[in-house]
Design a protein around this motif. Structure first.
Motif, PDB file in Angstrom:
ATOM      1  N   ASP A  52      28.544  -2.235  60.470  1.00  5.90           N
ATOM      2  CA  ASP A  52      29.849  -2.868  60.258  1.00  5.90           C
ATOM      3  C   ASP A  52      30.743  -2.682  61.471  1.00  5.90           C
ATOM      4  O   ASP A  52      30.894  -1.569  61.973  1.00  5.90           O
ATOM      5  N   HIS A  90      49.775  -8.127  58.653  1.00  4.48           N
ATOM      6  CA  HIS A  90      48.662  -7.591  57.863  1.00  4.48           C
ATOM      7  C   HIS A  90      49.130  -6.896  56.586  1.00  4.48           C
ATOM      8  O   HIS A  90      48.391  -6.843  55.610  1.00  4.48           O
ATOM      9  N   LEU A  91      50.357  -6.387  56.586  1.00  5.60           N
ATOM     10  CA  LEU A  91      50.792  -5.574  55.452  1.00  5.60           C
ATOM     11  C   LEU A  91      51.659  -6.327  54.458  1.00  5.60           C
ATOM     12  O   LEU A  91      51.873  -5.843  53.348  1.00  5.60           O
ATOM     13  N   THR A  92      52.195  -7.450  54.837  1.00  3.07           N
ATOM     14  CA  THR A  92      53.089  -8.157  53.918  1.00  3.07           C
ATOM     15  C   THR A  92      52.545  -9.552  53.632  1.00  3.07           C
ATOM     16  O   THR A  92      51.647 -10.030  54.315  1.00  3.07           O
ATOM     17  N   GLU A  93      53.117 -10.144  52.600  1.00  4.47           N
ATOM     18  CA  GLU A  93      52.708 -11.511  52.286  1.00  4.47           C
ATOM     19  C   GLU A  93      53.598 -12.540  52.973  1.00  4.47           C
ATOM     20  O   GLU A  93      53.224 -13.687  53.129  1.00  4.47           O
ATOM     21  N   LYS A 588      40.390 -17.532  54.947  1.00  2.03           N
ATOM     22  CA  LYS A 588      39.087 -17.052  54.499  1.00  2.03           C
ATOM     23  C   LYS A 588      38.817 -17.609  53.119  1.00  2.03           C
ATOM     24  O   LYS A 588      39.631 -17.433  52.217  1.00  2.03           O
ATOM     25  N   ALA A 607      42.500 -22.985  45.444  1.00  2.85           N
ATOM     26  CA  ALA A 607      41.347 -22.243  45.951  1.00  2.85           C
ATOM     27  C   ALA A 607      40.113 -22.670  45.182  1.00  2.85           C
ATOM     28  O   ALA A 607      40.148 -22.837  43.967  1.00  2.85           O
ATOM     29  N   GLU A 613      28.504 -15.183  51.473  1.00  3.80           N
ATOM     30  CA  GLU A 613      29.323 -14.792  52.620  1.00  3.80           C
ATOM     31  C   GLU A 613      30.066 -15.990  53.196  1.00  3.80           C
ATOM     32  O   GLU A 613      29.697 -17.143  52.971  1.00  3.80           O
ATOM     33  N   LEU A 614      31.059 -15.697  53.990  1.00  2.00           N
ATOM     34  CA  LEU A 614      31.817 -16.749  54.656  1.00  2.00           C
ATOM     35  C   LEU A 614      30.990 -17.344  55.790  1.00  2.00           C
ATOM     36  O   LEU A 614      30.101 -16.691  56.342  1.00  2.00           O
TER      37      LEU A 614
END
Lengths: 668, 398
Positions: A52, A90-93, A588, A607, A613-614
């Motif tokens: 990974d 990365h941490l908030t919407e 994604k 969606a 997998e992508l």
């Protein structure tokens, strides 16, 4: 001079190699390393079981030169704000804009990009001492940031580069591609694989009773026009093949603003022309097609058992036609124009990409699916799989009627005498022939067993090596729902037995995962005699049952595969809508969207579900993505129809990825 | 490795089930947190994993997805596991908020005993009657009754029907009805449990625990009072038709032809009855497995002697599993209900008739898979022993 290393969100930029001597950041000599790359690995004994990638820590040692202390603070704060924005992404919407590094060495051909996660540490030198106090020079400012482990060909969330197929060299009727640059590079894929190109296209002027010349080799032509005539009711455009039955016809036309009449799609049933109404199971050409849409479009036709050869303009062929009527609206007076591409029959289920894709790790791929027409059976389940080795003799679509297969080495055989097995002409079956299992004379209940087989005459087709999910397309005729069961055997191993859940429709039956030559062949095996028939097993609980077998589709699953579906109540796609399956270029996962003009703009609505997998593509390897489509009837009854009319235009874009330098690399 | 996880409304027909569906891909759940278990008797049994994300995102999920269908797919897109979400626990900064369907019931009645009648008066001192003395010690003729069955439609629309019969002891019908109503009122919705630890990570995490749809058959009771006998597959078919609609969408039942008494009057759960019936096996002694697998498909099938799982314990290939065709399997692809050899590689499948007597082979009763690559097999050496015992002890008359 290309030399560049900046932190940016696309609007604000902090240059870390500022060439201006009096203001800004400049790196210490030798301090701009690429960070430490340390993937996570798992071993079981000596066997590597996991690998990974992890984010990379990159340590910057900088000088910051400014005209005064306040300007130093301004530069530092601008840098910190960008790093905060990176973190917030990365941490908030709410923060939707990423921050990335944009880098290029002096002689590197193009820029490369890497997404920034956050600042990991910072050390600011003494600000009460020289050289800062006297000269506003911060010497030895150290900042460690965490970034994406790869460099990419595009900034994060940017639309990727189009992946252009490698088999576009022949004329379009010989392939399934359509180059609509700059609008898009589309490739058509269909459930029903066959080898019959269009051989004739004629316009017909009803009032003059005259035909045009054959337009099949023309890239540009007008619909319904003969020698400059004006389109009128009952003028026609014919699409024909002398080679055999064909299905979808791809066209690319201009828009007819103001036209509100009908265009009827018709086929010859042996005695008359029969209209396929919009929404027909077998296909459609919506009346509003010329009025509301333009560009790449599909004339959807899945074939019909009653379709027959007839003579048009002295040419005996399989014919489809579009006929103008003024039913429900005005008469067309300005003809649509076929635009630059020629018209052709769609015949394959794969997209082939060349060995020139850039990068040293897999590319992130974005696959867009466009139905380009309406039909009653709208696609809401799509499977795809990647294969990059053994492409030449591999066949994904195997016609069980024995005709129209990629190689004549594939032959079919009836292998059971308890039921009547015949190979019958059927224009709705790819290749024009189907295999019929007639249980009318069988003892009931008929025991499940091998009824027919398809095999490659060369005893060892090493290109088939691999693992596949196999789908049958077949129709149960007679008997009650579920009365017939199918399975396949490979190397004599039988997969799961599946009931056919619906009668009278072409159904997709998932026959499970099968491996061909699962024990790896070695060179010495080349001459070995390994006969490898794919056996089709069947049974029926009633003598009323016939099973029409059309084909098997093998989707490779050992390199990469995925299913996207809208079976959880999401809308099915039709007309100008699309499904976007993205491996991380802009999002994604899979979404249902409506496209806007130009085609690279989207409105995402729902969606779709992602299984597997992508999507990603290997660098520097020729390969193919194989597709299979179905129209599921929803959650309550998991039935899947999969007629020939289910087809899609596919567009693929990608972000290439490198672990270090980009250089002068590949297609991008 | 698991490639993706899909959560959606699942069984249609529930008006509240909107077009909600969400897919999760690797990176959305905590590495190493995923595990599932599949049983030869039961099929997909349990699964759990921990989602990571923003607090808002995870709170929104927790408030919505309890009871939803959940499907796990291998990296090659084949199904790995399927079931429903039974509980969700959201943890941030040491505070955990848990919701669970375990103690939720929305169809409730009470089984009670009426006041005793017909009690015998004992003998007097003048009459020495030993038998009369014994009769006087009997409790009399109490009779069993049921309260009215109470339903909560809102809860049933949200989660499906989950049934419970309480034991009320001695009471009258009015008291029993009241008890049933009160129990329903306080248990019709999942409870929220909040726990606080002294410290904890700030990173929000949502632990999701799932059960397979076979366990959903434990939510419903099956009673059949007409008596008689029937083949076990006939009884199972009737159970699924009568009370299995929310757990099972389609079914395929092998013809076991084992005759059983048809007497089910003790409010037993459908799951418990089916488990016992499947243990009886077929009339010819063949083992029978029942389970619910992908697409909520109920399978009752004979154990197949030809189904082999090849487990290599060679050092060079430590931990490699292959199917009977020698295809290498990932952990998420391994299923129970097959035979496996122990300590050999590669294993040559023995003759079907001999496999149960060969101590080198065992029957895979359960598979536990946990990421990144851990597989635990529960193997029994003789799969037929319990069939024989069940046919004796459970009173089958086949």
């Amino acid at each position: 001079m290309n030399r560049r290393y900046v932190l940016t969100d696309g609007t604000e930029t902090v240059d870390l190699l500022d060439p201006t001597p009096t203001e800004g950041f400049i790196a210490h000599r030798g301090s701009m390393s690429q960070g430490e790359f340390s993937p996570d690995m798992e071993f079981s004994g000596l066997r590597l079981t996991e690998y990974d990638f992890k984010p990379v820590m990159e340590n910057w040692k900088l000088y910051l030169k400014a005209t005064d202390h306040n300007m130093t603070a301004m530069h530092l704060q601008k840098l910190q704000r960008l790093l905060k924005k990176a973190r917030d992404f990365h941490l908030t919407e709410w923060q939707k804009e990423p921050v990335w590094i944009e880098a290029q060495t002096d002689e590197e051909w193009k820029k490369r990009y890497s997404l920034v996660y956050a600042m990991a540490s910072q050390e600011v030198p003494d600000v009460y001492d020289a050289p800062f106090e006297q000269g506003s020079l911060l010497e030895g400012l150290q900042i460690t940031i965490v970034r994406y482990p790869f460099w990419t060909s595009h900034p994060p969330l940017a639309l990727g580069e189009q992946v252009r197929t490698s088999v576009m060299t022949s004329r379009y009727p010989e392939s399934s591609g359509l180059d609509l640059s700059p609008d898009g590079h589309l490739w058509y894929v269909t459930n029903g694989g066959h080898k019959n190109p269009l051989t004739h296209i004629y316009n017909y002027d009803d009032s003059a009773a005259a035909f045009s010349a054959n337009l099949v080799d023309e890239d540009d032509f007008q619909f319904f026009v003969v020698s400059g005539s004006t389109p009128a009711n009952n003028d026609i455009i014919y699409f024909g093949s002398t080679d055999g039955p064909f299905y979808q016809v791809a066209i690319n036309h201009t828009q007819q603003v103001g036209y509100t009449g009908d265009v009827w799609l018709e086929y010859w049933n042996g005695s008359s022309w029969v209209r396929l109404n919009d929404g027909s199971h077998n296909g459609s050409f919506p009346a509003l097609q010329f009025r509301d849409y333009f560009g790449a479009m599909l004339i959807k036709f899945g074939g019909d058992t009653g379709w027959a050869v007839t003579t048009v303009n002295s040419v005996s062929a399989w014919w489809l036609r579009l006929r103008l009527t003024n039913t429900g609206g005005s008469t067309m007076t300005t003809p649509p124009q076929q635009d630059n591409t020629g018209a052709f029959a769609v015949r394959d289920n794969y997209f082939e990409f060349p060995a020139e894709l850039a990068g040293d790790e897999d590319l992130l791929a974005q696959i867009k699916f466009y139905p380009l027409s309406s039909a009653q059976n709208k696609v809401n389940w799509m499977m795809m799989g990647l294969k990059t080795r053994g492409l030449d003799n591999f066949a994904s679509q195997l016609n069980l009627g024995g005709e129209g297969n990629p190689s004549t080495a594939w032959t079919v055989q009836a292998t059971d005498t308890n039921v009547t097995v015949t190979f019958d002409a059927d224009p709705s079956s790819p290749g024009g022939t189907r295999c019929t299992l007639d249980f009318g004379t069988a003892a009931v209940p008929t025991s499940h067993g091998v009824k027919m087989s398809i095999s490659y005459n060369d005893p060892l087709n090493k290109d088939m090596t691999g693992t596949y999910r196999i789908f049958a397309r077949a129709k149960q005729v007679g008997g009650s729902d579920g009365a017939a069961k199918l399975s396949v055997s490979v190397h004599g191993y039988e997969g799961p037995r599946r009931a056919m859940l619906d009668t009278g429709v072409t159904e997709a039956i998932d026959l499970g995962v099968h491996s061909f030559f699962p024990i790896p062949l070695v060179e010495g095996d080349t001459d070995a005699t390994v006969l490898m028939p794919i056996q089709v097993n069947a049974s029926a609980s009633s003598t009323d049952v016939d099973v029409h077998l059309y084909d098997l589709t093998l989707i490779p699953i050992d390199e990469w595969s995925a299913v996207v579906d809208g079976l959880s109540g999401q809308p099915q796609i039709a007309n100008a809508e699309m499904v976007i399956f993205d491996g991380g270029t802009q999002r994604k996962g899979a979404v249902f969207a409506a496209n806007r003009e130009p085609r690279d703009r989207q409105r995402s609505y729902f969606a779709w579900n992602t299984s597997g997998e992508l999507p990603r593509l290997p660098p520097k390897r020729r390969g193919r993505l194989y597709f299979f489509f179905a129209s599921g009837s929803g959650n309550s009854t998991p039935k899947f129809e999969a007629g020939n009319e289910l087809s899609m235009a596919v567009e693929i874009r990608a972000h290439a990825r490198w672990l270090s330098l980009r250089g002068l690399d590949g297609m991008f | 490795m698991i490639g993706s996880i899909v959560v959606d409304a699942g069984i249609p027909g529930h008006p509240w089930r909107a077009k909600f569906a969400q897919s999760f891909v690797a990176g959305d759940w905590l590495p190493g947190s995923y595990e599932h278990e599949i049983r030869a008797r039961g099929g997909f049994w349990t699964a759990k994993f921990t989602l990571v994300g923003t607090l808002t995102e995870l709170e929104r999920l927790q408030n919505r997805i309890l009871g939803f269908r959940i499907r796990m797919f291998n990296q090659n897109s084949t199904p790995a596991w399927e079931g429903f979400i039974n509980s969700c626990s959201l943890t941030t900064q040491g505070v955990t908020r848990s919701t669970s369907l375990d103690d939720m019931f929305n169809r409730v009645n009470v089984k009670y005993t009426t006041a005793y009648t017909g009690m015998t008066t004992g003998p007097t001192v003048q009459v020495q009657d030993g038998q009369g003395q014994a009769r006087s010690l009997q409790p009399g003729d109490g009779s069993t009754g049921y309260s009215v069955g109470y339903d909560d439609g809102d809860s049933q629309n949200l989660f499906g029907i989950k049934q419970r019969t309480l034991s009320g002891g001695e009471m009258d019908s009015g008291a029993a009805n009241l008890l049933a109503q009160r129990y329903l009122a306080s248990n019709k919705m999942p409870k929220i449990l909040v726990t606080k630890q002294r410290s904890g990570k700030r990173t929000p995490m949502l632990e999701i625990e799932c059960k397979g749809y076979f366990q959903r058959l434990d939510w419903r009771q099956y009673n059949y009072s007409s008596g008689g006998t029937a083949f076990s597959e006939t009884v199972i078919a009737d159970i699924l038709s009568t009370v299995g609609g929310e757990a099972v969408r389609s079914r395929e039942l092998a013809l076991a032809n084992f005759t059983v008494n048809r007497d089910f009057e003790n409010d037993r759960s459908a799951m418990s009855i089916i488990q016992d019936l499947s243990k009886l096996g077929a009339s010819n002694g063949t083992r029978v497995n029942c389970g619910v697998y992908e697409d909520q498909h109920f399978v009752m099938e004979f154990a197949r002697a030809s189904e082999m799982l090849q487990a290599s314990l060679w050092q060079e290939e430590n931990g490699v599993f292959r199917d009977r065709t020698s295809r290498q399997l990932t952990g998420g692809e391994i299923r129970p209900g097959v035979w496996t050899g122990i300590g050999l590689s590669p294993i040559i499948a023995p003759k079907a008739t001999a496999i149960d007597q060969n101590l080198s082979f065992g029957y895979v009763e359960a598979v536990k898979y946990s990421e990144p690559n851990q597989v635990e097999l529960t193997v029994s050496e003789s799969a037929l022993i319990d069939v024989l015992l069940s046919q004796v002890t459970l009173g089958g008359i086949g």
